[in-house]
Scaffold this active site. Structure first.
Site, short mmCIF file in Angstrom:
data_model
loop_
_atom_site.label_atom_id
_atom_site.label_comp_id
_atom_site.label_asym_id
_atom_site.label_seq_id
_atom_site.Cartn_x
_atom_site.Cartn_y
_atom_site.Cartn_z
N PHE A 159 96.39 16.60 123.82
CA PHE A 159 97.57 17.06 124.70
C PHE A 159 97.10 17.40 126.20
CE2 PHE A 159 96.07 20.96 123.15
CZ PHE A 159 96.08 22.43 123.37
N LYS A 183 98.56 5.74 121.00
CA LYS A 183 99.00 7.14 120.92
C LYS A 183 99.13 8.28 121.51
CE LYS A 183 99.80 9.93 117.95
NZ LYS A 183 99.80 11.67 118.16
N GLU A 186 102.15 14.02 120.70
CA GLU A 186 103.05 13.84 121.05
C GLU A 186 103.79 15.28 121.13
OE1 GLU A 186 100.83 14.69 118.37
OE2 GLU A 186 101.76 15.87 116.82
N CYS A 291 87.64 21.05 126.98
CA CYS A 291 86.31 20.62 126.30
C CYS A 291 85.61 20.85 126.71
CB CYS A 291 86.01 19.32 125.17
SG CYS A 291 86.39 18.09 126.48
N GLU A 392 86.07 27.58 118.60
CA GLU A 392 87.33 27.05 120.02
C GLU A 392 88.28 28.28 120.20
OE1 GLU A 392 87.17 22.85 122.28
OE2 GLU A 392 88.51 22.57 119.98
#
Lengths: 492, 151
Positions: A159, A183, A186, A291, A392
């Site tokens: 995302f 893909k 979402e 990241c 994280e």
């Protein structure tokens, strides 16, 4: 300065793009898409089924042979055209991204630029895809190593960089002669949908590039489809490990990029005032949802007090708000759920005994009472074994962990489960060299806070941050998308 | 309002060039002196190009460094006064043009040291030099800033 117009109005239901057409998913299940700044629903995304994935794979498979036989330079010409279409749509893509992901306009523009740079780099296919040869490996026998495309590849994207991440892989796969399925996450399906409008306009042959929205079923549909030859994944480490394992089971190539816990070291000889803007960017850029973000600030030796004072003051001064407003320096986090996760980590930090010296939990942003905002947050006196120092968080939460010297700092890195990126601030070349030589991460910044490789260098970490061997973009990615065929010939 | 980000600086630079382009158009229409009219028309065209250059620079020079916060640069110090377009006679028009160019020179000079991207800093410094040259050209027109135009 006025808020720029939001590019999307009303609730938009996104579609899949298969075989050169916009098509509805066969699913009845849809998820909601939110604007993180306003907290309003702005769209719906289909949770596509394995049947939808299969339809895309069949289209990509059908398109493969003709595309594979298209000369590389001709394939590159599609990318040249696509680059120009992206330049035309640049601002629209960037604003769509801000609206659904929450980052600032500058950050979005930077992301779209990085996306385009990958298209530009991929156009070098006629150099990058070449093989090698040697005459007379035995008398009268010649040998060539030729790079050939493989088939259908796919990407499962995160995302936090909805525009850029699929393009760490897609242009290279396609320009090498493979066909492709994207893909998107979402949570942020609209940015890639806007990008695919440009792809549609570009006129690629039907089936060469496809997009299927969805969640778990779509992911598994890709991972376990027998006609998909390789998968690129970027996301959390647990999922990255799952993806890598599934690709192993099904005989697919895999490059699976996971999460991070990045340590940023500041030596006593660092130029603090000069370093502060990039330090702040490192920890709070993209609201910490990247990241490469700094997460643990490590003052080494006696720089602690001065660094802490300056860093807290700079963090406190950050302008938090709707990223569509020019001048905003930090936007909201992506979702209500993610905000709760970040707040949960702050609670955990307090419970574990860290000292909260800047509290972003109750931040109020004028005009956006329902936005998913978390203000800059700093914990001091953090023990390396606390959750906030190890796990994280993916939010604007900084843990200060002190180190007596560089050796102690390097031990912190070695003990971390992750090995994505690290940064060092120093004016001493010997210290920098020692750090570069020994630190166990795959990406590193010296006197800069975000060690983000550009498209012509590889992107990916070490240890629990990466599963695979060939990383994203760079020169090496051409290997991921091609097989080296060795041909040994005797005509004498 | 503080210009705290790369985007805010570039946005303000583009917006100011757009405004200056329009003001120069109005000033050029009012000018009676043929040379002054030509110079003002040229400056309007130049600001149109500057506007496009700022948009292009914002789009093409974005890297991680653009995200670094900017401090001590305030929009109100460089705003264009819309009343600049109200000048009536040639001396007033000339004075308005000088004001616009001085503003531009000051902005680009100050902003060049605030952006961390060398390429954009170079563009800004070049813009400041261009403004300096324009000022010399305006001052060399020989029009008295208190007298009316030469017709």
């Amino acid at each position: 300065m006025a808020i720029l117009e939001e590019p999307m109005k009303g609730i938009k239901k996104v579609k899949n793009y298969i075989n050169g057409e916009w098509v509805d998913s066969s699913t009845k299940e849809y998820g909601d898409v939110w604007c993180p700044a306003t907290g309003e629903k702005i769209g719906e995304v289909p949770f596509s089924t394995t049947a939808d994935i299969d339809k895309a794979v069949q289209a990509a498979k059908e398109a493969y042979w003709e595309w594979r036989c298209t000369p590389p330079l001709t394939r590159a010409r599609y990318l040249f055209k696509l680059k120009n279409l992206f330049e035309d749509a640049f601002e629209d893509i960037a604003r769509t991204l801000v609206t659904e992901e929450g980052k600032t306009l500058d950050e979005s523009r930077g992301e779209v630029r990085r996306m385009i740079e990958n298209v530009e780099h991929a156009t070098g296919v006629t150099t990058m895809m070449t093989g090698y040869n040697l005459e007379d490996i035995a008398q009268g026998i010649d040998c060539t190593a030729e790079r050939q495309p493989i088939g259908v590849f796919g990407v499962i994207a995160p995302f936090n960089f909805p525009a850029m991440v699929p393009w760490w892989f897609l242009p290279y796969a396609v320009v090498c002669g493979n066909t492709y399925i994207v893909k998107p996450s979402e949570q942020v399906p609209m940015t890639q949908t806007r990008i695919f409008e440009a792809i549609d306009e570009c006129g690629f042959p039907e089936g060469v590039i496809n997009m299927v929205h969805g969640a778990r079923d779509a992911v598994n549909g890709l991972l376990y489809h027998p006609d998909i030859k390789g998968i690129s994944f970027v996301g959390q480490s647990a999922t990255a490990r799952y993806v890598y394992k599934a690709c192993g089971e099904t005989g697919k190539r895999a490059q699976s990029l996971g999460g991070a816990k990045n340590f940023v070291f500041v030596m006593p000889d660092a130029e603090l005032d000069r370093s502060m803007p990039s330090l702040i960017t490192s920890f709070y850029g993209c609201a910490g949802e990247r990241c490469l973000s700094g997460s643990v600030l490590v003052p080494v030796g006696d720089v602690y007090k001065e660094l802490k004072e300056k860093f807290v003051a700079a963090a406190r001064a950050l302008k938090v708000g709707n990223g569509l407003q020019e001048g905003i320096q930090m936007g909201p986090v992506v979702s209500k759920k993610h905000k709760e996760k970040v707040l949960g980590y702050i609670e955990k930090g307090i419970k574990e005994g860290a000292k909260l010296i800047l509290d972003g939990r109750n931040i109020k942003v004028d005009g956006y009472p329902n936005g998913f905002f978390v203000g800059p947050t700093i914990f001091d006196e953090v023990d390396p074994n606390m959750s906030i120092a190890k796990e994280e968080i993916f939010g604007p939460v900084v843990s200060i962990v002190r180190a007596g010297n560089l050796e102690e700092g390097l031990t912190l890195l070695e003990n971390s489960e992750y090995g994505n990126a690290t940064c060092l601030y120093t004016t001493n070349g010997k210290t920098a060299r020692e750090f570069k030589y020994r630190a166990v991460t795959s990406m590193m910044g010296i006197n800069l806070g975000i060690a983000a490789p550009m498209s012509f260098f590889p992107f990916g970490g070490a240890k629990g941050s990466f599963f695979g061997d060939i990383k994203g973009h760079g020169r090496e990615v051409f290997q991921f998308f091609t097989d080296t065929k060795v041909v040994i010939q005797r005509w004498t | 309002m503080s210009l705290t980000t790369f985007g805010a600086i570039m946005g303000f630079a583009a917006e100011s060039s757009g405004k200056a382009e329009e003001i120069y158009k109005v000033l050029a229409q009012k000018a009676r002196d043929a040379t002054l009219k030509e110079v003002l028309q040229g400056l309007s065209q130049e600001e149109g190009k500057n506007h496009a250059l700022m948009i292009k620079a914002r789009r093409e020079n974005v890297t991680e460094m653009i995200l670094e916060p900017v401090t001590d640069l305030h929009q109100e110090d460089y705003e264009i006064d819309p009343k600049t377009a109200d000048a009536a006679d040639d001396a007033g028009l000339l004075k308005a043009a000088v004001t616009l160019e001085e503003r531009g020179k000051r902005f680009f000079k100050d902003a060049s040291s605030k952006v961390s991207l060398p390429e954009v800093g170079r563009i800004f410094r070049k813009m400041a030099q261009k403004k300096e040259a324009n000022l010399s050209k305006l001052q060399g027109l020989g029009l008295s800033q208190t007298a009316g135009g030469r017709g």
